[in-house]
Design an enzyme around this catalytic site. Structure first.
Site, PDB file in Angstrom:
ATOM      1  N   ASP A 114      -6.145  41.344 -44.100  1.00  0.00           N
ATOM      2  CA  ASP A 114      -5.981  41.861 -45.468  1.00  0.00           C
ATOM      3  C   ASP A 114      -4.610  42.517 -45.572  1.00  0.00           C
ATOM      4  OD1 ASP A 114      -8.684  41.304 -45.699  1.00  0.00           O
ATOM      5  OD2 ASP A 114      -9.271  43.396 -45.335  1.00  0.00           O
TER       6      ASP A 114
HETATM    7  N1  URA Z   1     -11.801  42.623 -41.311  1.00  0.00           N
HETATM    8  C1  URA Z   1     -11.327  43.184 -42.430  1.00  0.00           C
HETATM    9  O1  URA Z   1     -12.057  43.828 -43.144  1.00  0.00           O
HETATM   10  N2  URA Z   1     -10.034  42.984 -42.748  1.00  0.00           N
HETATM   11  C2  URA Z   1      -9.195  42.289 -41.987  1.00  0.00           C
HETATM   12  O2  URA Z   1      -8.019  42.151 -42.327  1.00  0.00           O
HETATM   13  C3  URA Z   1      -9.692  41.719 -40.817  1.00  0.00           C
HETATM   14  C4  URA Z   1     -11.000  41.902 -40.491  1.00  0.00           C
END
Ligand code: URA
Length: 249
Positions: A114
């Protein structure tokens, strides 16, 4: 693979150039039956291989010998998008690759983080490796450090290992541990082999412990270590071998 006098490069030279060992040591490894080419143990000294196509293992670990294949680790900073290009010109992984490696040609990011998540993002131009590393059936572990708010229930680890129901099905962690506590802040480490979107954030939301900060610290045996945010580094031979081994290549 061909015999002495045929096409290709002598196997001990290929191994030496890949940094496995000196030519003499490579010959010893071969005599000891520790070198495989295309699934066959090779003990003969005169064998020649094509370094661009031969699949070579030493002690069961894949040795990448073609000079075109690239394996990189980025410490993705918070706010950067996990894309090679952004239409709106927002800062993305492709920008760092372009600045540091000169080109993004043929490179894939292995999965996504993310925008708000920091940490280890792998990049490679080996499409099959990238595909397998992100495919759930290969169960490659991912390790995250998450900051959550104190207090944490005593049985949080047990709950997460047992599994939590999310909108798109259950999720369970492979391991959970508290790494650090300081005031209202608790750092926990979770390991899972899932790649679903926002999986760690959704998992911790589901147990009323929303994530304040999230960092991926490892993918399989490749660790972020003390790599600085925004930097790119080449994976070493052992790291590359471990990734191929994890997905059966
Ligand atoms: N889990 C999440 O919530 N975000 C990420 O970027 C990777 C794993």
């Amino acid at each position: 693979m061909s015999d002495e006098g045929g096409e290709g490069v002598r196997l001990q030279k290929v191994l030496a150039e890949a940094g496995v060992a000196s030519r003499r040591q490579a010959e010893i490894l071969m005599r000891q039956g520790r070198v495989e080419v295309d699934g066959r143990v090779v003990k003969e000294m005169g064998i020649r291989v094509d370094p661009d196509t031969a699949v070579i293992h030493v002690d069961g670990s894949r040795i990448v010998t073609d000079t075109e294949t690239v394996h990189l680790a980025l410490n993705k900073p918070e706010g950067m998008l996990s894309t090679m290009w952004d239409e709106q010109g927002r800062r993305c992984v492709g920008d760092v690759v372009l600045e540091k490696a000169g080109s993004t040609k043929g490179l894939f990011h292995v999965g996504r983080l993310d925008a708000a998540t920091e940490g280890l993002l792998l990049l490679t131009n080996d499409g099959e490796l990238a595909h397998r590393l992100t495919h759930p059936s290969y169960e490659v572990s991912k390790t995250y450090l998450a900051e959550i708010r104190a207090p944490i229930p005593k049985d949080l680890g047990r709950q997460l290992r047992a599994g939590v129901e999310l909108d798109d099905g259950p999720v369970a962690v492979d391991s959970f541990r508290v790494v650090d506590r300081s005031g209202a802040r608790v750092m926990v480490e979770v390991v899972l082999h899932e790649g679903r979107k926002h999986i760690v954030r959704r998992l911790l939301d589901a147990v009323d412990k929303p994530v304040q900060r999230l960092v991926r610290t490892a993918v399989g045996d490749v660790r972020l270590g003390d790599q600085r945010p925004g930097t790119l580094r080449k994976l070493n031979r052992d790291e590359v071998g471990s990734l191929y081994g994890a997905v059966g290549l």
